[in-house]
Design a protein around this motif. Structure first.
Motif, PDB file in Angstrom:
ATOM      1  N   HIS A  41       0.899  -0.830   0.306  1.00 16.32           N
ATOM      2  CA  HIS A  41      -0.026   0.245  -0.316  1.00 16.32           C
ATOM      3  C   HIS A  41       0.774   1.347   0.271  1.00 16.32           C
ATOM      4  O   HIS A  41       2.147   0.870   0.739  1.00 16.32           O
ATOM      5  CB  HIS A  41      -0.978  -0.338   1.373  1.00 16.32           C
ATOM      6  CG  HIS A  41      -2.250   1.320   1.236  1.00 16.32           C
ATOM      7  ND1 HIS A  41      -1.490   2.278   1.710  1.00 16.32           N
ATOM      8  CD2 HIS A  41      -2.893   1.056   0.943  1.00 16.32           C
ATOM      9  CE1 HIS A  41      -2.558   3.197   1.310  1.00 16.32           C
ATOM     10  NE2 HIS A  41      -4.038   2.182   1.253  1.00 16.32           N
ATOM     11  N   ALA A  42       0.638   2.068  -0.425  1.00 13.07           N
ATOM     12  CA  ALA A  42       1.044   3.528  -1.012  1.00 13.07           C
ATOM     13  C   ALA A  42       1.452   4.212   0.788  1.00 13.07           C
ATOM     14  O   ALA A  42       3.056   4.392   1.089  1.00 13.07           O
ATOM     15  CB  ALA A  42       0.676   4.677  -1.450  1.00 13.07           C
ATOM     16  N   ALA A  43       0.422   3.921   1.290  1.00 14.00           N
ATOM     17  CA  ALA A  43       1.673   4.424   2.793  1.00 14.00           C
ATOM     18  C   ALA A  43       2.345   3.544   3.827  1.00 14.00           C
ATOM     19  O   ALA A  43       2.925   4.685   4.221  1.00 14.00           O
ATOM     20  CB  ALA A  43      -0.391   4.327   3.669  1.00 14.00           C
ATOM     21  N   GLN A  70      -2.423   9.459  -1.392  1.00 13.41           N
ATOM     22  CA  GLN A  70      -1.597   9.122  -1.483  1.00 13.41           C
ATOM     23  C   GLN A  70      -0.740   7.931  -1.775  1.00 13.41           C
ATOM     24  O   GLN A  70       0.768   8.012  -1.025  1.00 13.41           O
ATOM     25  CB  GLN A  70      -2.272   7.488  -0.361  1.00 13.41           C
ATOM     26  CG  GLN A  70      -2.809   8.025   1.179  1.00 13.41           C
ATOM     27  CD  GLN A  70      -3.394   7.191   2.360  1.00 13.41           C
ATOM     28  OE1 GLN A  70      -2.321   5.607   1.996  1.00 13.41           O
ATOM     29  NE2 GLN A  70      -4.155   7.025   2.667  1.00 13.41           N
ATOM     30  N   LEU A  71      -0.971   8.291  -3.088  1.00 12.20           N
ATOM     31  CA  LEU A  71       0.247   7.456  -3.783  1.00 12.20           C
ATOM     32  C   LEU A  71       0.854   8.959  -4.125  1.00 12.20           C
ATOM     33  O   LEU A  71       2.319   9.011  -4.004  1.00 12.20           O
ATOM     34  CB  LEU A  71      -0.729   7.259  -5.664  1.00 12.20           C
ATOM     35  CG  LEU A  71       0.692   6.855  -6.294  1.00 12.20           C
ATOM     36  CD1 LEU A  71       1.483   5.640  -5.796  1.00 12.20           C
ATOM     37  CD2 LEU A  71       0.401   6.602  -7.948  1.00 12.20           C
ATOM     38  N   LYS A  72       0.494  10.198  -4.343  1.00 15.21           N
ATOM     39  CA  LYS A  72       1.056  11.107  -4.412  1.00 15.21           C
ATOM     40  C   LYS A  72       2.643  11.589  -3.217  1.00 15.21           C
ATOM     41  O   LYS A  72       3.077  12.020  -3.144  1.00 15.21           O
ATOM     42  CB  LYS A  72       0.379  12.655  -4.754  1.00 15.21           C
ATOM     43  CG  LYS A  72       1.161  13.828  -4.137  1.00 15.21           C
ATOM     44  CD  LYS A  72       2.073  14.150  -5.640  1.00 15.21           C
ATOM     45  CE  LYS A  72       2.050  15.730  -5.675  1.00 15.21           C
ATOM     46  NZ  LYS A  72       3.400  15.633  -4.736  1.00 15.21           N
ATOM     47  N   ASP A  73       1.691  10.914  -1.912  1.00 17.01           N
ATOM     48  CA  ASP A  73       2.635  11.036  -0.908  1.00 17.01           C
ATOM     49  C   ASP A  73       3.670   9.973  -0.655  1.00 17.01           C
ATOM     50  O   ASP A  73       5.135  10.655  -0.483  1.00 17.01           O
ATOM     51  CB  ASP A  73       1.584  10.974   0.625  1.00 17.01           C
ATOM     52  CG  ASP A  73       2.554  10.890   1.663  1.00 17.01           C
ATOM     53  OD1 ASP A  73       2.351  11.365   2.579  1.00 17.01           O
ATOM     54  OD2 ASP A  73       2.453   9.559   2.285  1.00 17.01           O
ATOM     55  N   PHE A  74       3.561   8.936  -1.129  1.00  9.66           N
ATOM     56  CA  PHE A  74       4.355   8.259  -1.422  1.00  9.66           C
ATOM     57  C   PHE A  74       6.114   8.253  -2.396  1.00  9.66           C
ATOM     58  O   PHE A  74       6.783   8.902  -1.881  1.00  9.66           O
ATOM     59  CB  PHE A  74       4.481   6.750  -1.975  1.00  9.66           C
ATOM     60  CG  PHE A  74       5.068   6.000  -3.120  1.00  9.66           C
ATOM     61  CD1 PHE A  74       5.934   4.837  -2.643  1.00  9.66           C
ATOM     62  CD2 PHE A  74       4.605   6.238  -4.710  1.00  9.66           C
ATOM     63  CE1 PHE A  74       6.838   3.797  -2.764  1.00  9.66           C
ATOM     64  CE2 PHE A  74       5.555   5.162  -5.101  1.00  9.66           C
ATOM     65  CZ  PHE A  74       7.049   4.452  -4.263  1.00  9.66           C
ATOM     66  N   TYR A  79      11.052  11.199  -3.957  1.00 10.81           N
ATOM     67  CA  TYR A  79      11.093  10.603  -4.474  1.00 10.81           C
ATOM     68  C   TYR A  79      12.859  11.289  -5.010  1.00 10.81           C
ATOM     69  O   TYR A  79      13.610  11.449  -5.749  1.00 10.81           O
ATOM     70  CB  TYR A  79      10.326  12.515  -5.738  1.00 10.81           C
ATOM     71  CG  TYR A  79      10.910  12.784  -6.835  1.00 10.81           C
ATOM     72  CD1 TYR A  79      10.949  11.734  -7.673  1.00 10.81           C
ATOM     73  CD2 TYR A  79      11.945  13.912  -7.183  1.00 10.81           C
ATOM     74  CE1 TYR A  79      10.594  12.125  -8.463  1.00 10.81           C
ATOM     75  CE2 TYR A  79      12.538  14.259  -8.344  1.00 10.81           C
ATOM     76  CZ  TYR A  79      11.833  13.520  -9.569  1.00 10.81           C
ATOM     77  OH  TYR A  79      12.327  14.000 -10.478  1.00 10.81           O
ATOM     78  N   TYR A  80      13.013  12.024  -3.613  1.00  7.61           N
ATOM     79  CA  TYR A  80      14.537  12.707  -3.672  1.00  7.61           C
ATOM     80  C   TYR A  80      15.338  11.409  -3.080  1.00  7.61           C
ATOM     81  O   TYR A  80      16.962  11.505  -3.262  1.00  7.61           O
ATOM     82  CB  TYR A  80      14.594  13.657  -2.737  1.00  7.61           C
ATOM     83  CG  TYR A  80      14.341  14.878  -3.505  1.00  7.61           C
ATOM     84  CD1 TYR A  80      14.677  15.696  -5.014  1.00  7.61           C
ATOM     85  CD2 TYR A  80      13.014  15.714  -3.692  1.00  7.61           C
ATOM     86  CE1 TYR A  80      13.869  16.639  -6.082  1.00  7.61           C
ATOM     87  CE2 TYR A  80      12.206  17.092  -3.933  1.00  7.61           C
ATOM     88  CZ  TYR A  80      12.759  17.306  -5.323  1.00  7.61           C
ATOM     89  OH  TYR A  80      12.182  18.143  -5.845  1.00  7.61           O
TER      90      TYR A  80
END
Length: 166
Positions: A41-43, A70-74, A79-80
């Motif tokens: 799960h993305a979380a 939640q996917l955006k939060d992942f 990302y960095y």
């Protein structure tokens, strides 16, 4: 002997549709037999999961013409830490949408481009045609044909990883 390849499937689902799609991709990937398949799960997924994987499936509902929060939060959390460390790895995406799904695909593609990932399959968009508040919030049932396409995508991605095609 080379270490087993790992496919990471990261998903978010509010009404079950995207979860069904991600689970079908997982089943297809597991059927390949030699690739480690992780469904998170993305979380629960984080940078270490991204760095440890050799390929990815990103699965999300399209909410208000965008990927889920939640996917955006992942992606925001990962990302960095993953930037310039996963270049060239393959990815695919699964979208469960009420009407279109294209903007969610564009968002994932832009993030994947920044990560320098390689798209290896056309996105699978399943349109539920949910347009009223009741239909949008209702539990979803994804049809067998759509789930078979998700299964085939998971199997193809796992096979490509196992064979070193990607």
């Amino acid at each position: 002997m080379a270490a087993a390849k790992t496919l990471l499937i990261v998903y978010h689902s509010m009404t079950g549709g995207t979860r069904q799609m991600a689970e079908a991709a997982q089943a297809g990937a597991v059927a390949e037999g030699s690739v480690v398949v992780r469904l998170l799960h993305a979380a629960q997924a984080g940078p270490d999961d991204v760095l440890a994987a050799d390929g990815y499936v990103f699965a999300t509902p399209e909410n208000l013409a965008a990927i889920s929060g939640q996917l955006k939060d992942f992606f925001d959390r990962c990302y960095y830490p993953a930037l310039d460390r996963i270049n060239g790895r393959p990815y695919a995406c699964l979208i469960c949408a009420g009407s279109d799904g294209q903007n969610a695909v564009r968002q994932i593609d832009r993030i994947a481009t920044g990560w320098r990932l390689k798209p290896v399959a056309e996105p699978i968009i399943v349109c539920t045609h949910a347009q009223t508040p009741e239909a949008i919030l209702a539990s979803k049932h994804i049809g067998a044909e759509a789930l078979e396409r998700c299964h085939a995508l998971g199997e193809a991605l796992a096979t490509g990883l196992a064979l070193g095609v990607f």
